[in-house]
Design an enzyme around this catalytic site. Structure first.
Site, PDB file in Angstrom:
ATOM      1  N   ARG A 225      -5.426   1.310 -13.259  1.00 53.31           N
ATOM      2  CA  ARG A 225      -4.055   1.499 -12.773  1.00 53.31           C
ATOM      3  C   ARG A 225      -3.411   0.189 -12.318  1.00 53.31           C
ATOM      4  O   ARG A 225      -3.978  -0.568 -11.551  1.00 53.31           O
ATOM      5  CB  ARG A 225      -4.045   2.514 -11.636  1.00 53.31           C
ATOM      6  CG  ARG A 225      -2.638   2.837 -11.131  1.00 53.31           C
ATOM      7  CD  ARG A 225      -2.673   3.954 -10.123  1.00 53.31           C
ATOM      8  NE  ARG A 225      -3.038   5.219 -10.736  1.00 53.31           N
ATOM      9  CZ  ARG A 225      -3.783   6.145 -10.137  1.00 53.31           C
ATOM     10  NH1 ARG A 225      -4.279   5.919  -8.946  1.00 53.31           N
ATOM     11  NH2 ARG A 225      -4.049   7.279 -10.746  1.00 53.31           N
TER      12      ARG A 225
ATOM     13  N   ASN B 254       0.824  -1.208   0.000  1.00 52.16           N
ATOM     14  CA  ASN B 254       0.000   0.000   0.000  1.00 52.16           C
ATOM     15  C   ASN B 254       0.859   1.259   0.000  1.00 52.16           C
ATOM     16  O   ASN B 254       0.585   2.226  -0.724  1.00 52.16           O
ATOM     17  CB  ASN B 254      -0.911   0.017   1.231  1.00 52.16           C
ATOM     18  CG  ASN B 254      -2.056  -0.967   1.134  1.00 52.16           C
ATOM     19  OD1 ASN B 254      -2.280  -1.574   0.088  1.00 52.16           O
ATOM     20  ND2 ASN B 254      -2.784  -1.145   2.208  1.00 52.16           N
TER      21      ASN B 254
ATOM     22  N   HIS C 214     -15.852   2.211 -15.295  1.00 53.89           N
ATOM     23  CA  HIS C 214     -15.713   1.546 -13.997  1.00 53.89           C
ATOM     24  C   HIS C 214     -16.973   0.779 -13.608  1.00 53.89           C
ATOM     25  O   HIS C 214     -16.981   0.044 -12.616  1.00 53.89           O
ATOM     26  CB  HIS C 214     -15.373   2.602 -12.930  1.00 53.89           C
ATOM     27  CG  HIS C 214     -14.875   2.050 -11.640  1.00 53.89           C
ATOM     28  ND1 HIS C 214     -15.592   2.145 -10.467  1.00 53.89           N
ATOM     29  CD2 HIS C 214     -13.731   1.394 -11.327  1.00 53.89           C
ATOM     30  CE1 HIS C 214     -14.912   1.580  -9.482  1.00 53.89           C
ATOM     31  NE2 HIS C 214     -13.779   1.114  -9.974  1.00 53.89           N
TER      32      HIS C 214
ATOM     33  N   ARG D 276     -10.820  -5.000 -14.023  1.00 54.66           N
ATOM     34  CA  ARG D 276      -9.697  -5.846 -13.591  1.00 54.66           C
ATOM     35  C   ARG D 276     -10.178  -7.284 -13.638  1.00 54.66           C
ATOM     36  O   ARG D 276     -11.166  -7.632 -13.006  1.00 54.66           O
ATOM     37  CB  ARG D 276      -9.256  -5.519 -12.159  1.00 54.66           C
ATOM     38  CG  ARG D 276      -8.810  -4.083 -11.935  1.00 54.66           C
ATOM     39  CD  ARG D 276      -8.243  -3.906 -10.526  1.00 54.66           C
ATOM     40  NE  ARG D 276      -8.192  -2.509 -10.134  1.00 54.66           N
ATOM     41  CZ  ARG D 276      -7.211  -1.668 -10.451  1.00 54.66           C
ATOM     42  NH1 ARG D 276      -6.219  -2.089 -11.211  1.00 54.66           N
ATOM     43  NH2 ARG D 276      -7.227  -0.416 -10.034  1.00 54.66           N
TER      44      ARG D 276
ATOM     45  N   TYR E  56     -12.504  -9.800  -1.214  1.00 54.50           N
ATOM     46  CA  TYR E  56     -13.154  -8.492  -1.165  1.00 54.50           C
ATOM     47  C   TYR E  56     -14.637  -8.703  -0.854  1.00 54.50           C
ATOM     48  O   TYR E  56     -15.256  -9.625  -1.369  1.00 54.50           O
ATOM     49  CB  TYR E  56     -13.068  -7.765  -2.509  1.00 54.50           C
ATOM     50  CG  TYR E  56     -11.723  -7.209  -2.896  1.00 54.50           C
ATOM     51  CD1 TYR E  56     -10.537  -7.721  -2.387  1.00 54.50           C
ATOM     52  CD2 TYR E  56     -11.638  -6.168  -3.816  1.00 54.50           C
ATOM     53  CE1 TYR E  56      -9.309  -7.214  -2.770  1.00 54.50           C
ATOM     54  CE2 TYR E  56     -10.410  -5.654  -4.211  1.00 54.50           C
ATOM     55  CZ  TYR E  56      -9.249  -6.185  -3.680  1.00 54.50           C
ATOM     56  OH  TYR E  56      -8.026  -5.689  -4.065  1.00 54.50           O
TER      57      TYR E  56
ATOM     58  N   HIS F 138     -15.375  -3.573   0.309  1.00 58.66           N
ATOM     59  CA  HIS F 138     -15.419  -2.974  -1.026  1.00 58.66           C
ATOM     60  C   HIS F 138     -16.840  -2.655  -1.491  1.00 58.66           C
ATOM     61  O   HIS F 138     -17.027  -2.058  -2.547  1.00 58.66           O
ATOM     62  CB  HIS F 138     -14.744  -3.924  -2.018  1.00 58.66           C
ATOM     63  CG  HIS F 138     -14.329  -3.303  -3.305  1.00 58.66           C
ATOM     64  ND1 HIS F 138     -15.004  -3.513  -4.493  1.00 58.66           N
ATOM     65  CD2 HIS F 138     -13.314  -2.458  -3.611  1.00 58.66           C
ATOM     66  CE1 HIS F 138     -14.414  -2.849  -5.468  1.00 58.66           C
ATOM     67  NE2 HIS F 138     -13.391  -2.190  -4.954  1.00 58.66           N
TER      68      HIS F 138
ATOM     69  N   ARG G  63     -14.177   2.841   4.259  1.00 58.06           N
ATOM     70  CA  ARG G  63     -12.993   2.008   4.477  1.00 58.06           C
ATOM     71  C   ARG G  63     -11.715   2.827   4.487  1.00 58.06           C
ATOM     72  O   ARG G  63     -10.866   2.658   5.343  1.00 58.06           O
ATOM     73  CB  ARG G  63     -12.882   0.930   3.394  1.00 58.06           C
ATOM     74  CG  ARG G  63     -11.560   0.151   3.480  1.00 58.06           C
ATOM     75  CD  ARG G  63     -11.521  -1.007   2.507  1.00 58.06           C
ATOM     76  NE  ARG G  63     -11.679  -0.614   1.125  1.00 58.06           N
ATOM     77  CZ  ARG G  63     -10.691  -0.193   0.335  1.00 58.06           C
ATOM     78  NH1 ARG G  63      -9.465  -0.073   0.813  1.00 58.06           N
ATOM     79  NH2 ARG G  63     -10.918   0.119  -0.926  1.00 58.06           N
TER      80      ARG G  63
END
EC number: 2.7.4.1
Length: 692
Positions: A413, A57, A443, A383, A476, A600, A572
């Protein structure tokens, strides 16, 4: 510690009193992750994993967020963010916090994690701890497996300082003596290729069956002199440079995929933003490195251990040091019918991952790929991975003659390269691949299957809060809705038309979508709660998202608080809103849940005078999601499903007193604790029990 903030009227609060800095807020989230490494709620190896997650992270934080602020500062930008800080002030605060955090990280590693692992006969041996037999094995390993792939680079006028790859492990070596050409070489750099494992396990016959490991850095350090025959290595010091990894892409190019490939290669050598060295690195050495990378001492981090903790991974087979295994359940509705299509025709189906299985989503695509009545499949991919089952099933469908359309976001990304590969796989199979809209990342999480039934075309839709990534769906938390609702299906169809074709903004019946209607409708929903509160009716807002940064929504929530609306935010990561401030946000509470699974889900709840509105969404409450991305926000209308989400996905988390962190008005986070006599409540564990 920040001082208490108070004012008698909302207008008396200055900008920096009203908002928390975005960069500092995300850094605070990383600190909450770090604290999991000392939390006895987690088994030992999971605590170690949190330590590594913190490293990853922080790497990304420096690569993207710090790099962006550094660019602003380098350009002379003195404009202030909503919290009132200049780029220079932000960099100073980041440096102070990050230095303290990294010192704590290595202290946890050395004083807690490694000693406890040693008690379990899992040892990371230092050079001085090796037996003669182990030393001989390590020397042979170095000669046969390591030395042949190392390239020592002397530093002299003929060999300038090399370009070193972002986040790579390197060694700077001080030397005495002359080389084969009679040159006096004082310094050399030895890059360690990524192909080499960072942790090497010693053979069982040399350890009495215990798990003994040696760091690659220790192996190279011990035998680095072998790389310089006839010379003496008087010092060897690890270092690692972190670089700007954000892509500067002109989206007006003719071929986005081709342009991205060019940018990806340059990412490895972006501007340096951080230098890590070992604690024993001499001052003249790290000052030399700082000069080479054009950094100052504020950007130097001395660490007491390996400089690349993110790669400190090994496959320890110790189940008692891990979480209990969890098998996601398949909803009963799928067990009562042979066909996904039949199940979806009967009712809307809500999936709550990872407690419920992601398999029905894959099965929907698999059945669609092989069903002769299916004509078309459309899907967004943000993703997923080229080797994922979803991509393989879509390719199979295309080869079977289905009209497969994939809207692939190439600019996700750190997944750009993978998504280019996904596009190639699907194009080769005959699918139609589009890259969405220039200037807007796609997205939204949507699947639509078109099937011929009784001479009519029927649509089946999946909408989600998370990516179509089977592995992530196991770690997630996300919601997915499988539906044949005609209005929702028509809305999804229209969004796909927007993404693949041309024309005006689609008018949708039920879906809210960014960058068009979502933000304005959220403002309207909050205004309705404000009106209800002023009229003396019950008014409540609950929002569960990953991040809250958008200033208009923050201000509207402040307005709601002043009107008497109870606002509960489950955030979060980043939260720029300050809760609990007198005469501004005293009716707002903010909590963050950090636990076994990464939270998530994006859920928006508005009490609506007893007729609650509940939406699930792909969008966080951030500027980029609301104005610069294509997002889908879908209503939950089935009363039973609304009750499930309200109780399991919202109230359950508001009751958590084990994994929850509470945001204070001064911007600090404190760990939630049960009140005296209050029962312990762990939201994620409750869900694991519920879905057994």
């Amino acid at each position: 510690m920040n001082t208490a903030i108070t004012a008698t009227t909302p207008t008396e609060y200055s900008y920096n009193d009203r908002y928390i800095n975005r960069e500092l807020s995300i850094l605070d989230f990383h600190l909450r992750v770090l604290e999991q490494a000392v939390d006895p709620l987690h088994p030992l190896l999971e605590r170690m994993n949190f330590l590594l997650i913190f490293s990853r992270n922080l790497d990304e934080f420096f690569e993207i967020r710090v790099a962006g602020v550094m660019e602003q500062f380098a350009l002379g930008n003195e404009s202030r963010s909503p919290d009132g800080l200049t780029p220079r002030q932000v960099l100073q605060k980041i440096s102070e916090t990050a230095h303290t955090a990294i010192e704590r990280q290595y202290r946890i590693l050395n004083e807690e994690i490694l000693p406890k692992l040693r008690e379990e006969d899992i040892c990371f041996l230092r050079r001085g701890e090796l037996t003669p037999a182990q030393s001989a094995w390590v020397k042979k390993y170095f000669q046969e497996q390591v030395a042949p792939v190392l390239t020592p680079i002397s530093l002299d006028p003929a060999h300038p300082f090399p370009r070193l790859v972002n986040k790579s492990l390197n060694f700077i070596v001080t030397l005495e003596g002359k080389d084969a050409f009679g040159r006096q070489i004082d310094l050399a750099v030895v890059p360690a290729p990524r192909s080499l494992p960072r942790v090497v396990r010693l053979p069982d016959e040399l350890t009495g069956g215990k798990e003994h490991h040696v760091m690659l850095s220790a192996i190279i350090h011990e035998h680095v002199s072998d790389l310089f025959p006839g010379m003496t290595a008087t010092g060897c010091y690890q270092f690692r440079v972190t670089r700007n990894a954000d892509l500067a892409l002109n989206e007006d190019v003719e071929d986005l995929a081709k342009a991205l490939k060019g940018e990806l290669s340059s990412r490895r050598f972006g501007r340096a933003v951080r230098l890590e060295v070992t604690q024993n690195c001499p001052q003249h050495i790290y000052e030399y490195l700082l000069e080479e990378f054009d950094l100052n001492e504020e950007q130097l981090y001395k660490v007491d251990g390996p400089v690349n903790l993110a790669r400190l991974v090994s496959n320890f087979k110790r189940p008692h040091l891990r979480y209990d295994s969890h098998t996601p359940v398949v909803p009963k509705v799928f067990k009562k019918t042979e066909s996904i299509f039949s199940a979806m025709q009967k009712q809307d189906i809500l999936l709550h991952h990872p407690f419920e299985s992601f398999a029905p989503v894959i099965q929907l695509l698999r059945e669609a790929a092989r069903d002769p009545q299916v004509l078309a499949i459309k899907q967004t991919l943000y993703r997923s991975g080229a080797d994922s089952e979803i991509v393989q099933v879509l390719a199979e469908a295309a080869r079977n003659g289905k009209e497969v359309t994939a809207v692939i976001e190439l600019r996700a990304r750190f997944d750009e390269e993978s998504n280019i590969e996904v596009a190639n796989v699907l194009q080769e199979a005959g699918a139609v691949v589009v890259y969405g809209i220039v200037g807007y990342k796609t997205h939204a999480k949507m699947i639509m299957v078109v099937r011929r039934e009784n001479n009519k075309l029927v649509r089946y839709v999946h909408l989600g809060t998370g990516n179509y990534h089977a592995m992530n769906a196991r770690i997630y938390t996300d919601y997915g809705l499988m539906t044949t609702d005609k209005d929702l299906c028509e809305d999804v169809h229209r969004i796909f038309q927007e993404l693949t074709g041309m024309g005006k903004m689609a008018k949708l019946k039920k879906l809210l979508h960014a960058p068009f209607t979502l933000h304005a409708q959220l403002i309207n929903f909050i205004d309705e709660e404000i009106a209800n509160a002023k009229a003396g009716r019950k008014a409540q807002i609950i929002v569960k998202v990953n991040a809250l940064t958008e200033v208009q929504l923050i201000n509207k929530l402040y307005e709601a608080s002043q009107a008497g609306v109870q606002v509960d935010l489950i955030i979060r990561s980043i939260c720029c809103l300050r809760p609990g401030l007198p005469n501004l946000s005293e009716n707002i509470r903010v909590r963050s849940i950090v636990g076994r699974f990464l939270e998530h889900t994006r859920v928006y709840y508005f009490s609506n005078n007893g007729d609650a509105r509940i939406y699930c969404s792909s969008a966080d409450w951030m500027d980029r999601n609301l104005f610069n991305r294509v997002e889908a926000c879908f209503p939950i209308e089935d009363p039973a499903l609304k009750k499930r989400i309200y109780q399991q996905g919202l109230l359950n988390y508001l009751q958590d007193n084990q994994q929850a962190w509470l945001l204070q008005g001064d911007g600090t986070w404190i760990r939630a604790k049960p009140a005296e006599g209050e029962k312990l409540h762990n939201a994620q564990r409750e869900l694991l029990e519920t879905f057994k």
